[in-house]
Each structure stands twice: as C-alpha cells, then as structure tokens.
Motif scaffolding. Sequence first.
Motif, short mmCIF file in Angstrom:
data_model
loop_
_atom_site.label_atom_id
_atom_site.label_comp_id
_atom_site.label_asym_id
_atom_site.label_seq_id
_atom_site.Cartn_x
_atom_site.Cartn_y
_atom_site.Cartn_z
N TYR A 271 0.71 -1.27 0.02
CA TYR A 271 -0.02 -0.24 0.08
C TYR A 271 0.82 1.43 0.07
N ARG A 272 0.32 2.32 -0.62
CA ARG A 272 0.96 3.65 -0.41
C ARG A 272 -0.14 4.49 -0.01
N THR A 273 0.09 5.11 0.92
CA THR A 273 -1.18 6.17 1.66
C THR A 273 -1.27 7.48 0.87
N VAL A 274 -2.22 8.05 0.46
CA VAL A 274 -2.42 9.14 -0.19
C VAL A 274 -3.34 10.21 0.77
N PRO A 275 -3.00 11.64 0.72
CA PRO A 275 -3.82 12.43 1.60
C PRO A 275 -5.09 12.50 1.24
N ALA A 276 -5.83 12.98 2.30
CA ALA A 276 -7.26 13.03 2.14
C ALA A 276 -7.72 13.81 1.08
N GLY A 277 -8.80 13.39 0.22
CA GLY A 277 -9.15 14.31 -0.87
C GLY A 277 -8.23 13.79 -1.99
N ALA A 278 -7.26 13.31 -2.08
CA ALA A 278 -6.41 12.87 -3.26
C ALA A 278 -6.91 11.65 -3.89
N GLU A 279 -6.47 11.49 -5.14
CA GLU A 279 -7.06 10.14 -5.67
C GLU A 279 -6.34 9.17 -5.32
N ALA A 280 -7.21 8.01 -5.36
CA ALA A 280 -6.49 6.67 -4.94
C ALA A 280 -7.26 5.70 -5.67
N SER A 281 -6.82 4.30 -5.38
CA SER A 281 -7.30 3.20 -6.28
C SER A 281 -8.79 3.09 -5.96
N PRO A 282 -9.59 2.33 -7.10
CA PRO A 282 -10.99 2.24 -7.00
C PRO A 282 -11.33 2.00 -5.47
N PHE A 283 -12.37 2.44 -5.03
CA PHE A 283 -13.09 1.88 -3.92
C PHE A 283 -12.44 2.21 -2.55
N SER A 284 -11.26 3.01 -2.76
CA SER A 284 -10.78 3.65 -1.58
C SER A 284 -11.52 5.08 -1.13
N PHE A 285 -12.36 4.93 -0.27
CA PHE A 285 -13.19 6.07 -0.12
C PHE A 285 -12.63 6.85 1.14
N ASP A 286 -12.73 8.23 1.22
CA ASP A 286 -12.39 8.92 2.51
C ASP A 286 -13.87 9.63 2.90
N ARG A 287 -14.94 9.06 2.49
CA ARG A 287 -16.23 9.76 2.62
C ARG A 287 -17.31 8.43 2.90
N HIS A 288 -17.98 8.40 3.92
CA HIS A 288 -18.99 7.36 3.79
C HIS A 288 -19.69 7.05 2.45
N TYR A 289 -19.64 5.35 2.31
CA TYR A 289 -20.17 5.14 0.99
C TYR A 289 -20.70 3.84 1.16
N ALA A 290 -21.82 3.46 2.09
CA ALA A 290 -22.19 2.30 2.27
C ALA A 290 -23.90 2.38 2.15
N MET A 291 -24.51 1.24 1.76
CA MET A 291 -26.00 1.17 1.59
C MET A 291 -26.55 0.34 2.39
N ASP A 292 -27.98 0.69 2.77
CA ASP A 292 -28.59 -0.36 3.69
C ASP A 292 -29.63 -1.14 2.73
N ASN A 293 -29.58 -2.35 2.82
CA ASN A 293 -30.39 -3.10 1.94
C ASN A 293 -31.63 -3.62 2.54
N ALA A 294 -31.88 -3.06 3.83
CA ALA A 294 -33.03 -3.87 4.50
C ALA A 294 -34.37 -3.63 3.75
N ARG A 295 -34.60 -2.71 2.83
CA ARG A 295 -36.02 -2.48 2.14
C ARG A 295 -35.89 -3.94 1.21
N ALA A 296 -34.91 -4.08 0.52
CA ALA A 296 -35.09 -5.16 -0.46
C ALA A 296 -35.50 -6.39 0.24
N LYS A 297 -34.65 -6.76 1.44
CA LYS A 297 -34.86 -7.97 2.04
C LYS A 297 -36.18 -8.07 2.80
#
Length: 322
Positions: A257-283
């Motif tokens: 790994y190579r760490t990049v600063p917050a807000g900088a471009e990183a590899s796909p799926f490296s997020f420095d912001r919340h990015y998860a969904m709730d699937n309870a409705r489909a269930k």
Amino acid sequence: MQRICVIGGSRYFGKLLVERLRAAGHEVTVVNRGSFAPPAGVGHLVVDRDDEAALTAALAGRAFDAVVDQVCYTPVQAAVAARAFAGRTRRYVMTSTIEVYDPATAALPAVPPGTPVPEESVDPAAWRVAMDLPWHDAAHLEARYAEGKRQAEAVLARAGGFAFATVRGAHVLGGGAREFTGRLAHYAGRVARGEEIAVHAHALPTVFIHHEELAALLEWAATAAFTGPVNACSDGALDVYGLAGTVAAAAGREALYRTVPAGAEASPFSFDRHYAMDNARAKALGFRFSRTSDWLPGAAAEALAELPASVPAPAPASASAS
C-alpha cells in the motif's frame, strides 16, 4: 409469462438479465442501437433510445408488462422514455447506482457516521430536475454522472402512467474480462506485479454486489409489485484494505500500500467519505442477498486468471488458503 422489454441489455449484468428472463419463460424484447444482438428467442428493436420519434415508431403496436431500463443516464433520456412508453407498459424499472448517495456530488441528509444509507436519503419524487443542462455533452455527463442518475429517477418517478421502481446497485464486481470497468483487474494486476495500491489512510467501507446477483435482483424487480427505490448490495461492507487483502490471498501474495492524503485520488473503492448502503428494504420485500465474502474470493481468482501473460502468474490456490 410476462412481456418484458429491456433497454440496453447487451453486456455484463444486463446481458445476464436478458438470459435469466428468457430462461424463466418470459417474452423478452431488447431495445438497443444494434451493436450487439440478443440471444436466440429474444425480440430485438434496433433504435436509438435518444431519438424520440424513432423510438415511438419502433414501439407502435407493442405493449409490455414491464420495462427494465439499463442505460438511462439523464433526465432528458428519462423524459423521452416516459413519453414513448406511456400507455405501453404497466411497470418501469430503472437501473440506478450507489453513486446517487455520494456526498461529494450533492447535499444529502446527514446520517450518523458508519450508518448505511437508506433509500429515503435520496427521494426521487422530490429531487430537483434541470432539463436545460448540457446533458448531451459527454464531458458534462461524465462529470455529473451521479446527478444525471438522480434526475433521471426524478423524471420517471413523476411521469405517471406506470408503476415506477429504481434499483440502486452497489459497486458491481465479478465476471472476469466481462467486468468492463476493469476495477477488480486493477487490484489483480497490482498485486500480481508487486506494485503498491494507493489508499487513503482512513479508508471507509463501501458495499459491493456480484454481477450475477444484480441480474437476479433486476429479474425479481421486473416482476414484483413494489414501487420506489431499493438498494442492491450483498451483505458485508468492505474497505479497500479488505478488498485488496482478498485479492492478495487469492494470489498467494502480500498486498502493498501507498497512503495518499485525504481528498487525493486513490485506487478504486478507496473512499475517504461514507459510502455504504442499507439493503433492508429489498430484504423486507423478499429478496435474499448473499454475503460479499461468499463470492469475492472467486471473483478475485477469476480476475487473476485473466491477467495478460506478461503479468506474473498467481500462486496455486492451495498456497493462498487462509
């Protein structure tokens, strides 16, 4: 048996959707520009969905129980489809995306840190639509992808004349070379070559779904009765370290790994912001999800196996057990 129209449906999980619908005994018609032919036994309308007059003419005399729109990216496209399919379908399902929840592209209601985002965080019935933006411009559309999806949902939600549902898919993985985004291949290649993966120091988890599972969910949505948005993601959120670690385990190697600063471009799926969904409705509506850990190792192995010959071959599977 239902009459189902799929707009797009020529590649990746859209192609799987068409195959699943046909195998289930439905009468399927694919609408696309003709670059890919559907499988045998599937109807085909060759037309540009952006050409309203041509689309309306192609649909003359036809009616469907449901439409699944795989390639609606703008409110203009949504408006054209809403008019063209008015009176021709009782149900319209749009394939949308987790990107509608990206806090970097819109002011959204706050959720407690670490809480998966529910569907009501983006209500298509209330979202502002701006038809006069340059949606025809490829650069604008790429930059406003998430907003285009939000506004497309809004147009179809307000159209009337058919029941509307939208499936907001998580990050789709699996399928080897068919995964045309190349995001899992990015990790496979870097791990196999011993190259560093750019990550944020405090990478936050996100959610994923296997391409076959998303096709199954869209098939379910096409024939269900619910309306409004549903989040589509496998159980088990994962951060970039967990994703890269799974690929590394499949390769029998260590992830670097190579760490990049917050807000900088990183590899796909490296997020420095919340990015998860709730699937309870489909269930609650009856769909059963797999766990990401059930299918990700196999998808990683598939991506590793399809690396170019110039990339070092991964270790045998027996050496990667953990």
